[in-house]
Design an enzyme around this catalytic site. Structure first.
Site, PDB file in Angstrom:
ATOM      1  N   GLY A 101       0.689  -1.237   0.091  1.00  0.00           N
ATOM      2  CA  GLY A 101      -0.099  -0.012   0.006  1.00  0.00           C
ATOM      3  C   GLY A 101       0.755   1.306  -0.258  1.00  0.00           C
ATOM      4  O   GLY A 101       0.325   2.304   0.462  1.00  0.00           O
ATOM      5  N   THR A 104       4.563   0.942  -4.267  1.00  0.00           N
ATOM      6  CA  THR A 104       5.994   0.270  -4.822  1.00  0.00           C
ATOM      7  C   THR A 104       5.749   0.388  -6.237  1.00  0.00           C
ATOM      8  O   THR A 104       6.870   0.813  -7.054  1.00  0.00           O
ATOM      9  CB  THR A 104       6.156  -0.976  -4.262  1.00  0.00           C
ATOM     10  OG1 THR A 104       5.086  -1.780  -4.172  1.00  0.00           O
ATOM     11  CG2 THR A 104       6.726  -0.880  -3.058  1.00  0.00           C
ATOM     12  N   ASP A 148      -0.726   8.321  -7.704  1.00  0.00           N
ATOM     13  CA  ASP A 148       0.636   7.601  -7.143  1.00  0.00           C
ATOM     14  C   ASP A 148       1.949   7.761  -7.863  1.00  0.00           C
ATOM     15  O   ASP A 148       2.972   8.106  -7.591  1.00  0.00           O
ATOM     16  CB  ASP A 148       0.650   6.049  -6.956  1.00  0.00           C
ATOM     17  CG  ASP A 148      -0.420   5.646  -6.016  1.00  0.00           C
ATOM     18  OD1 ASP A 148      -0.834   6.423  -5.011  1.00  0.00           O
ATOM     19  OD2 ASP A 148      -0.729   4.229  -5.856  1.00  0.00           O
TER      20      ASP A 148
HETATM   21  O1  PMV Z   1      -3.389   0.056  -1.820  1.00  0.00           O
HETATM   22  P1  PMV Z   1      -3.268   0.912  -2.986  1.00  0.00           P
HETATM   23  O2  PMV Z   1      -1.792   1.217  -3.089  1.00  0.00           O
HETATM   24  O3  PMV Z   1      -3.498  -0.083  -4.361  1.00  0.00           O
HETATM   25  O4  PMV Z   1      -4.020   2.055  -3.106  1.00  0.00           O
HETATM   26  C1  PMV Z   1      -5.650   1.895  -3.645  1.00  0.00           C
HETATM   27  C2  PMV Z   1      -6.373   2.970  -3.409  1.00  0.00           C
HETATM   28  C3  PMV Z   1      -7.902   3.183  -4.049  1.00  0.00           C
HETATM   29  O5  PMV Z   1      -8.171   4.561  -3.697  1.00  0.00           O
HETATM   30  C4  PMV Z   1      -8.471   2.393  -2.849  1.00  0.00           C
HETATM   31  C5  PMV Z   1      -7.881   2.737  -5.327  1.00  0.00           C
HETATM   32  C6  PMV Z   1      -7.461   3.943  -6.343  1.00  0.00           C
HETATM   33  O6  PMV Z   1      -7.053   3.882  -7.722  1.00  0.00           O
HETATM   34  O7  PMV Z   1      -7.209   5.225  -5.900  1.00  0.00           O
END
Ligand code: PMV
Length: 320
Positions: A101, A104, A148
């Protein structure tokens, strides 16, 4: 040899609600993934990471372990060079395990692209690098928000508001001390996003109200960050966590630990990312006793505790 270092990213507020167009706030961290590119000593592309060593004769071959890196090789070949890049050796070093989360995959993608472009002596600006990194994520995952990859390339605090088509790096530069507890995840982001969607279709009015509250919390956090009002920031983290828990994306280990932290006077904590473990982000540090308690509560789901993490404002760094 060209080396790129891209920050990992933590979601401070707004995950899940952001999928439905509401605000989210992400922060780049002073924990960076390193990617080195050098000529291959054979006719194969060689990729080395914590997931193992992989050798490919062709960049169109399937690579189950290093999909983001191989896709980056393909995108540089098609979008920049117009021919396949010559075989290279790519080495990845990450301070955390994959799928915790902390984005990476976004950091590995951004660092791979930046190191490859440096290796080829091609200069691009950060906006284009963020765009290319997002393209790679979309090609690998089918769907991906630009949050991200953008945050990893630009650094700092990034606010995203998909409903208004906005993504921006904030000029705020608060010094916030964070700690992270990494928790083994069982469910995938895809499972958890699908779970929220099922809730949304069944209980739309309720879930929309939860999203609206998360949106309000995210916007209020900007004010708390500007004034460095740590108490308020911490309270907002706890409330955001409980709303995510109401959506059913947390689990009892993480919920027990976070409520234990709150009762023990920790300033703020919440799950970060899609849920079912991954990362718990904590405002400030926790005592050794609390860290022991975290191991006890999380049992075999406990992966690591990382303290003294702060927001990185430099973004991706490239060196030769
Ligand atoms: O856990 P991760 O890093 O895959 O984060 C997902 C974040 C969400 O809001 C649940 C999905 C998204 O695409 O923003």
């Amino acid at each position: 040899m060209p080396l790129a270092r891209a920050p990992l990213v933590v979601k401070l507020f707004g995950e899940h609600a952001v999928v439905y167009g509401y605000h989210a706030l992400a922060a780049a961290l002073n924990l960076k993934v390193e990617v080195k590119v050098e000529p291959s000593s054979s006719r194969e592309y060689v990729i080395e990471s914590a997931l193992g060593v992989e050798r490919l004769r062709d960049i169109r071959a399937d690579s189950p372990r290093h999909r983001y890196i191989v896709q980056s090789l393909r995108v540089v070949s098609s979008d920049i060079l117009g021919r396949d890049i010559e075989p290279v050796k790519i080495t990845v070093n990450s301070p955390v395990p994959p799928s915790c989360g902390l984005a990476t995959s976004a950091a590995v993608t951004a660092a791979t692209l930046a190191a490859l472009l440096k290796y080829l002596n091609i200069k691009v600006d950060r906006a284009y690098l963020a765009e290319l990194s997002h393209k790679v994520e979309v090609l690998v995952q089918g769907r991906a928000s630009p949050m991200d990859t953008y945050t990893s390339v630009m650094g700092g605090l990034v606010l995203i508001y998909p409903r208004g088509g906005e993504i921006s790096r904030l000029s705020l530069t608060p010094r916030v001390d964070l700690s992270l507890v990494l928790v083994q995840r069982v469910k995938t982001t895809k499972d958890l996003v699908a779970h929220v969607y099922a809730m949304y279709t069944r209980y739309r009015e309720i879930v929309e109200k939860i999203f609206e509250l998360i949106d309000e919390i995210c916007l209020k956090s900007l004010n708390a960050l500007t004034k460095l009002n740590i108490d308020e920031l911490g309270m907002l983290m706890y409330v955001n966590h409980n709303l995510l828990s109401a959506l059913g994306v947390s689990n009892h280990y993480v919920d027990s630990l976070i409520s234990y932290f709150r009762q023990s006077g920790v300033l703020g904590a919440k799950m970060s990312g899609a849920g079912d473990g991954g990362t718990i982000v904590i405002l400030g540090k926790i005592s050794e006793d609390l860290e022991r308690k975290a191991r006890e509560i999380l049992r075999d789901r406990y992966l690591a505790y990382i303290s003294s993490v702060c927001i990185d404002y430099s973004g991706i760094e490239i060196a030769r």
